[in-house]
Design a protein around this motif. Structure first.
Motif, PDB file in Angstrom:
ATOM      1  N   TYR A   1       0.849  -1.194   0.000  1.00  0.00           N
ATOM      2  CA  TYR A   1       0.000   0.000   0.000  1.00  0.00           C
ATOM      3  C   TYR A   1       0.883   1.241   0.000  1.00  0.00           C
ATOM      4  O   TYR A   1       2.057   1.184   0.342  1.00  0.00           O
ATOM      5  N   LEU A   2       0.307   2.338  -0.412  1.00  0.00           N
ATOM      6  CA  LEU A   2       0.991   3.623  -0.421  1.00  0.00           C
ATOM      7  C   LEU A   2       0.350   4.536   0.605  1.00  0.00           C
ATOM      8  O   LEU A   2      -0.873   4.491   0.793  1.00  0.00           O
ATOM      9  N   TYR A   3       1.147   5.348   1.266  1.00  0.00           N
ATOM     10  CA  TYR A   3       0.591   6.382   2.138  1.00  0.00           C
ATOM     11  C   TYR A   3       1.170   7.718   1.714  1.00  0.00           C
ATOM     12  O   TYR A   3       2.339   7.828   1.337  1.00  0.00           O
ATOM     13  N   THR A   4       0.312   8.728   1.721  1.00  0.00           N
ATOM     14  CA  THR A   4       0.660  10.036   1.191  1.00  0.00           C
ATOM     15  C   THR A   4       0.315  11.108   2.196  1.00  0.00           C
ATOM     16  O   THR A   4      -0.720  11.039   2.862  1.00  0.00           O
ATOM     17  N   ILE A   5       1.188  12.117   2.283  1.00  0.00           N
ATOM     18  CA  ILE A   5       0.880  13.304   3.076  1.00  0.00           C
ATOM     19  C   ILE A   5       0.750  14.483   2.118  1.00  0.00           C
ATOM     20  O   ILE A   5       1.527  14.613   1.169  1.00  0.00           O
ATOM     21  N   GLN A   6      -0.259  15.300   2.363  1.00  0.00           N
ATOM     22  CA  GLN A   6      -0.433  16.581   1.675  1.00  0.00           C
ATOM     23  C   GLN A   6      -0.538  17.620   2.780  1.00  0.00           C
ATOM     24  O   GLN A   6      -1.455  17.557   3.603  1.00  0.00           O
ATOM     25  N   ALA A   7       0.424  18.542   2.834  1.00  0.00           N
ATOM     26  CA  ALA A   7       0.448  19.583   3.861  1.00  0.00           C
ATOM     27  C   ALA A   7       0.839  20.884   3.177  1.00  0.00           C
ATOM     28  O   ALA A   7       2.023  21.089   2.881  1.00  0.00           O
ATOM     29  N   GLY A   8      -0.130  21.723   2.913  1.00  0.00           N
ATOM     30  CA  GLY A   8       0.148  22.927   2.141  1.00  0.00           C
ATOM     31  C   GLY A   8       0.636  22.523   0.765  1.00  0.00           C
ATOM     32  O   GLY A   8       0.008  21.721   0.083  1.00  0.00           O
ATOM     33  N   GLU A   9       1.794  23.038   0.351  1.00  0.00           N
ATOM     34  CA  GLU A   9       2.372  22.705  -0.952  1.00  0.00           C
ATOM     35  C   GLU A   9       3.204  21.421  -0.917  1.00  0.00           C
ATOM     36  O   GLU A   9       3.624  20.922  -1.950  1.00  0.00           O
ATOM     37  N   PHE A  10       3.452  20.882   0.285  1.00  0.00           N
ATOM     38  CA  PHE A  10       4.269  19.680   0.443  1.00  0.00           C
ATOM     39  C   PHE A  10       3.438  18.434   0.185  1.00  0.00           C
ATOM     40  O   PHE A  10       2.327  18.288   0.690  1.00  0.00           O
ATOM     41  N   ARG A  11       3.989  17.524  -0.610  1.00  0.00           N
ATOM     42  CA  ARG A  11       3.330  16.234  -0.870  1.00  0.00           C
ATOM     43  C   ARG A  11       4.419  15.182  -1.005  1.00  0.00           C
ATOM     44  O   ARG A  11       5.411  15.378  -1.703  1.00  0.00           O
ATOM     45  N   GLN A  12       4.224  14.039  -0.304  1.00  0.00           N
ATOM     46  CA  GLN A  12       5.180  12.936  -0.389  1.00  0.00           C
ATOM     47  C   GLN A  12       4.443  11.626  -0.208  1.00  0.00           C
ATOM     48  O   GLN A  12       3.450  11.552   0.519  1.00  0.00           O
ATOM     49  N   THR A  13       4.953  10.579  -0.875  1.00  0.00           N
ATOM     50  CA  THR A  13       4.345   9.253  -0.821  1.00  0.00           C
ATOM     51  C   THR A  13       5.412   8.229  -0.480  1.00  0.00           C
ATOM     52  O   THR A  13       6.549   8.332  -0.941  1.00  0.00           O
ATOM     53  N   ARG A  14       5.032   7.226   0.318  1.00  0.00           N
ATOM     54  CA  ARG A  14       5.920   6.109   0.668  1.00  0.00           C
ATOM     55  C   ARG A  14       5.143   4.802   0.563  1.00  0.00           C
ATOM     56  O   ARG A  14       3.928   4.798   0.551  1.00  0.00           O
ATOM     57  N   LYS A  15       5.892   3.688   0.541  1.00  0.00           N
ATOM     58  CA  LYS A  15       5.297   2.346   0.444  1.00  0.00           C
ATOM     59  C   LYS A  15       5.303   1.656   1.792  1.00  0.00           C
ATOM     60  O   LYS A  15       6.184   1.882   2.617  1.00  0.00           O
ATOM     61  N   MET A  16       4.320   0.760   1.989  1.00  0.00           N
ATOM     62  CA  MET A  16       4.309  -0.094   3.171  1.00  0.00           C
ATOM     63  C   MET A  16       3.671  -1.435   2.802  1.00  0.00           C
ATOM     64  O   MET A  16       2.925  -1.530   1.823  1.00  0.00           O
ATOM     65  N   VAL A  17       4.002  -2.463   3.583  1.00  0.00           N
ATOM     66  CA  VAL A  17       3.522  -3.815   3.297  1.00  0.00           C
ATOM     67  C   VAL A  17       2.749  -4.344   4.493  1.00  0.00           C
ATOM     68  O   VAL A  17       3.267  -4.406   5.612  1.00  0.00           O
ATOM     69  N   LEU A  18       1.496  -4.726   4.234  1.00  0.00           N
ATOM     70  CA  LEU A  18       0.644  -5.376   5.229  1.00  0.00           C
ATOM     71  C   LEU A  18       0.731  -6.881   5.009  1.00  0.00           C
ATOM     72  O   LEU A  18       0.500  -7.370   3.909  1.00  0.00           O
ATOM     73  N   LEU A  19       1.117  -7.607   6.052  1.00  0.00           N
ATOM     74  CA  LEU A  19       1.226  -9.074   5.964  1.00  0.00           C
ATOM     75  C   LEU A  19      -0.076  -9.747   6.355  1.00  0.00           C
ATOM     76  O   LEU A  19      -0.810  -9.275   7.149  1.00  0.00           O
TER      77      LEU A  19
END
Length: 120
Positions: A102-120
């Motif tokens: 799965y991917l998780y994303t933060i949007q804070a003002g103009e800042f945006r970043q995405t990372r990956k994570m694995v659910l077992l």
């Protein structure tokens, strides 16, 4: 009780062996950041941390690899500081989701970043 402490003008850290607690005070946050979730991979709960250097509206969401939103974890204005949010592997309806990446994303003002994570 074993007790250690360390400090400088911006940070104070105290640890105690008997409580396994860390206290952080007066931390200065200079940049928006989204950290890796911990643990990763996880089952069933993981913690996502991020830094907010100024008051801003923050949205943290989880998506599947097809881009479908699974769950909104944060959707509110937040003050500056280090923040933590937990995800228990459920969707917005409260149902458990299947194992996978799965991917998780933060949007804070103009800042945006995405990372990956694995659910077992």
């Amino acid at each position: 009780m074993i007790y250690t402490s360390w400090s400088d003008k911006n940070t104070k850290i105290k640890t105690s062996k008997s409580t396994s607690r860390v206290e952080l005070k007066n931390i200065v946050i200079d940049d928006f950041t989204l950290s890796n979730n911990y643990p990763n991979p996880f089952n069933p709960i993981t913690v996502i941390s991020y830094n907010i250097p100024k008051s801003v509206f923050v949205k943290v969401s989880v998506y599947d690899l097809n881009g479908r939103k699974i769950k909104n974890l944060v959707n509110s204005p937040q003050s500056p500081g280090k923040k933590y949010v937990t995800w228990d592997g459920t969707n917005d309806l409260g149902s458990s989701i299947s194992a996978g990446m799965y991917l998780y994303t933060i949007q804070a003002g103009e800042f945006r970043q995405t990372r990956k994570m694995v659910l077992l």
